[in-house]
Design a protein around this motif. Sequence first.
Motif, PDB file in Angstrom:
ATOM      1  N   ILE A 279     -67.694 -97.783  -8.996  1.00 12.91           N
ATOM      2  CA  ILE A 279     -68.691 -96.878  -8.404  1.00 12.91           C
ATOM      3  C   ILE A 279     -69.623 -97.675  -7.498  1.00 12.91           C
ATOM      4  O   ILE A 279     -69.992 -97.209  -6.413  1.00 12.91           O
ATOM      5  N   SER A 280     -69.990 -98.879  -7.924  1.00 16.82           N
ATOM      6  CA  SER A 280     -70.879 -99.697  -7.092  1.00 16.82           C
ATOM      7  C   SER A 280     -70.222-100.016  -5.755  1.00 16.82           C
ATOM      8  O   SER A 280     -70.900-100.021  -4.726  1.00 16.82           O
ATOM      9  N   GLN A 281     -68.925-100.266  -5.762  1.00 16.71           N
ATOM     10  CA  GLN A 281     -68.220-100.522  -4.500  1.00 16.71           C
ATOM     11  C   GLN A 281     -68.185 -99.270  -3.629  1.00 16.71           C
ATOM     12  O   GLN A 281     -68.352 -99.351  -2.419  1.00 16.71           O
ATOM     13  N   GLN A 282     -67.966 -98.133  -4.262  1.00 18.08           N
ATOM     14  CA  GLN A 282     -67.920 -96.882  -3.510  1.00 18.08           C
ATOM     15  C   GLN A 282     -69.276 -96.532  -2.905  1.00 18.08           C
ATOM     16  O   GLN A 282     -69.346 -95.917  -1.841  1.00 18.08           O
ATOM     17  N   LEU A 283     -70.359 -96.931  -3.568  1.00 20.55           N
ATOM     18  CA  LEU A 283     -71.705 -96.660  -3.047  1.00 20.55           C
ATOM     19  C   LEU A 283     -71.988 -97.443  -1.779  1.00 20.55           C
ATOM     20  O   LEU A 283     -72.801 -97.020  -0.954  1.00 20.55           O
ATOM     21  N   LEU A 284     -71.334 -98.583  -1.625  1.00 14.55           N
ATOM     22  CA  LEU A 284     -71.581 -99.425  -0.454  1.00 14.55           C
ATOM     23  C   LEU A 284     -70.749 -99.045   0.764  1.00 14.55           C
ATOM     24  O   LEU A 284     -70.900 -99.633   1.820  1.00 14.55           O
ATOM     25  N   VAL A 285     -69.885 -98.046   0.608  1.00  9.58           N
ATOM     26  CA  VAL A 285     -69.071 -97.578   1.731  1.00  9.58           C
ATOM     27  C   VAL A 285     -69.962 -96.778   2.672  1.00  9.58           C
ATOM     28  O   VAL A 285     -70.787 -95.980   2.236  1.00  9.58           O
ATOM     29  N   GLY A 286     -69.782 -97.006   3.956  1.00  9.62           N
ATOM     30  CA  GLY A 286     -70.605 -96.319   4.944  1.00  9.62           C
ATOM     31  C   GLY A 286     -70.346 -94.823   5.020  1.00  9.62           C
ATOM     32  O   GLY A 286     -71.217 -94.057   5.404  1.00  9.62           O
ATOM     33  N   ASN A 287     -69.153 -94.386   4.658  1.00 10.17           N
ATOM     34  CA  ASN A 287     -68.785 -92.980   4.730  1.00 10.17           C
ATOM     35  C   ASN A 287     -69.433 -92.226   3.561  1.00 10.17           C
ATOM     36  O   ASN A 287     -69.109 -92.446   2.401  1.00 10.17           O
ATOM     37  N   THR A 288     -70.318 -91.314   3.878  1.00  9.19           N
ATOM     38  CA  THR A 288     -71.049 -90.577   2.837  1.00  9.19           C
ATOM     39  C   THR A 288     -70.166 -89.566   2.116  1.00  9.19           C
ATOM     40  O   THR A 288     -70.509 -89.136   1.015  1.00  9.19           O
ATOM     41  N   GLU A 289     -69.044 -89.194   2.700  1.00 13.79           N
ATOM     42  CA  GLU A 289     -68.164 -88.205   2.068  1.00 13.79           C
ATOM     43  C   GLU A 289     -67.408 -88.810   0.877  1.00 13.79           C
ATOM     44  O   GLU A 289     -67.073 -88.100  -0.066  1.00 13.79           O
ATOM     45  N   THR A 290     -67.115 -90.101   0.926  1.00 11.32           N
ATOM     46  CA  THR A 290     -66.386 -90.745  -0.181  1.00 11.32           C
ATOM     47  C   THR A 290     -67.328 -91.384  -1.195  1.00 11.32           C
ATOM     48  O   THR A 290     -66.883 -91.816  -2.257  1.00 11.32           O
ATOM     49  N   ARG A 291     -68.589 -91.426  -0.883  1.00 15.41           N
ATOM     50  CA  ARG A 291     -69.579 -92.026  -1.771  1.00 15.41           C
ATOM     51  C   ARG A 291     -69.844 -91.081  -2.942  1.00 15.41           C
ATOM     52  O   ARG A 291     -70.064 -89.886  -2.752  1.00 15.41           O
ATOM     53  N   PRO A 292     -69.830 -91.597  -4.192  1.00 12.57           N
ATOM     54  CA  PRO A 292     -70.116 -90.714  -5.331  1.00 12.57           C
ATOM     55  C   PRO A 292     -71.574 -90.265  -5.326  1.00 12.57           C
ATOM     56  O   PRO A 292     -72.467 -91.007  -4.909  1.00 12.57           O
ATOM     57  N   SER A 293     -71.791 -89.058  -5.780  1.00 11.88           N
ATOM     58  CA  SER A 293     -73.157 -88.527  -5.826  1.00 11.88           C
ATOM     59  C   SER A 293     -73.900 -89.129  -7.012  1.00 11.88           C
ATOM     60  O   SER A 293     -73.313 -89.713  -7.925  1.00 11.88           O
ATOM     61  N   LYS A 294     -75.201 -88.958  -6.985  1.00 13.37           N
ATOM     62  CA  LYS A 294     -76.044 -89.428  -8.091  1.00 13.37           C
ATOM     63  C   LYS A 294     -75.632 -88.734  -9.383  1.00 13.37           C
ATOM     64  O   LYS A 294     -75.557 -89.364 -10.442  1.00 13.37           O
ATOM     65  N   ALA A 295     -75.343 -87.445  -9.289  1.00 13.19           N
ATOM     66  CA  ALA A 295     -74.947 -86.679 -10.477  1.00 13.19           C
ATOM     67  C   ALA A 295     -73.633 -87.204 -11.051  1.00 13.19           C
ATOM     68  O   ALA A 295     -73.491 -87.315 -12.277  1.00 13.19           O
ATOM     69  N   ASP A 296     -72.662 -87.524 -10.182  1.00 10.15           N
ATOM     70  CA  ASP A 296     -71.384 -88.067 -10.658  1.00 10.15           C
ATOM     71  C   ASP A 296     -71.565 -89.430 -11.305  1.00 10.15           C
ATOM     72  O   ASP A 296     -70.944 -89.743 -12.320  1.00 10.15           O
ATOM     73  N   THR A 297     -72.428 -90.254 -10.725  1.00 10.35           N
ATOM     74  CA  THR A 297     -72.693 -91.580 -11.274  1.00 10.35           C
ATOM     75  C   THR A 297     -73.350 -91.456 -12.644  1.00 10.35           C
ATOM     76  O   THR A 297     -72.948 -92.129 -13.604  1.00 10.35           O
ATOM     77  N   LEU A 298     -74.336 -90.586 -12.759  1.00  9.31           N
ATOM     78  CA  LEU A 298     -75.008 -90.380 -14.041  1.00  9.31           C
ATOM     79  C   LEU A 298     -74.059 -89.787 -15.082  1.00  9.31           C
ATOM     80  O   LEU A 298     -74.145 -90.107 -16.268  1.00  9.31           O
ATOM     81  N   LYS A 299     -73.136 -88.942 -14.632  1.00  6.79           N
ATOM     82  CA  LYS A 299     -72.149 -88.349 -15.533  1.00  6.79           C
ATOM     83  C   LYS A 299     -71.232 -89.429 -16.116  1.00  6.79           C
ATOM     84  O   LYS A 299     -70.930 -89.410 -17.314  1.00  6.79           O
TER      85      LYS A 299
END
Length: 189
Positions: free
Chosen positions: A88-108
Motif C-alpha cells: 500500500i505504501s508503494q501504491q501511495l507513492l504512485v503519481g496516478n491518483t486512480e490507482t492510489r488506494p483511498s484512506k478508507a481502503d488503507t484503514l480497512k
Amino acid sequence: MRELPDTSSLPTPLQRIALVLRTFGRIALWIQLVLGVVSLGILLTGIAGRTIGPTDEKQGVGFGIFLAICGLVTLGVGVYIAWRYTRISQQLLVGNTETRPSKADTLKTIRLGLIVNMAGMLLTIVGAQAIIGSIVIRSISQPSGLTVYDANRFVRPLDLFLVQANINTITAHFAGIAIAIWLFNRINR
C-alpha cells in the motif's frame, strides 16, 4: 536496482503516510515472521516428541496444540497483511491518483490486520491455557519420593517447549496488534 518514483509532486502528508506504512509494515512483517518460524519449529519439535514419548493421550495438551496451530495459521495471515502495508505504501507513492488506494481502503486493511491478530492471539492464549493447565495437573499429581512407575505422570521438558511456542506466537500477535493500532491512529488523523 529498483527505480524510486518521483515523489516531489505528492503532498507531504501522503509521503509521510507512505513512509510510516512502509517502515512499520516491514517491522511488523519481520517480527511476526521470525517469531512465527521459531514458534513453528518449537511446535513441530514438541509434536514429534509427543509421538516418541509416553503414549497416554493428554486431552489438554492435544487441544492446546490444535489451538497453537490455529494461532500460527492466523499469524501467517497477519504476516501477509503486514506485507500488504508495504505494498500500500508503494501504491501511495504512485503519481496516478486512480490507482492510489483511498484512506478508507488503507484503514480497512489495517483494521483487518488488527482483527486477525486479535483472533490469533485469543486462539493462542486459550491454547496456552490448555497446555499449562494440563502441565499443572500432572505436576500436582506427581507422587512424592523417587520411585515413580508411571512415566505418563511426569512433566516433561518438551511440554514446556509447547508453552514457549505459544508465548512466542502471542508476542508476534501482540506486535501486530500494537503496530496496527499505531498505524490506524497515525493515518486516521
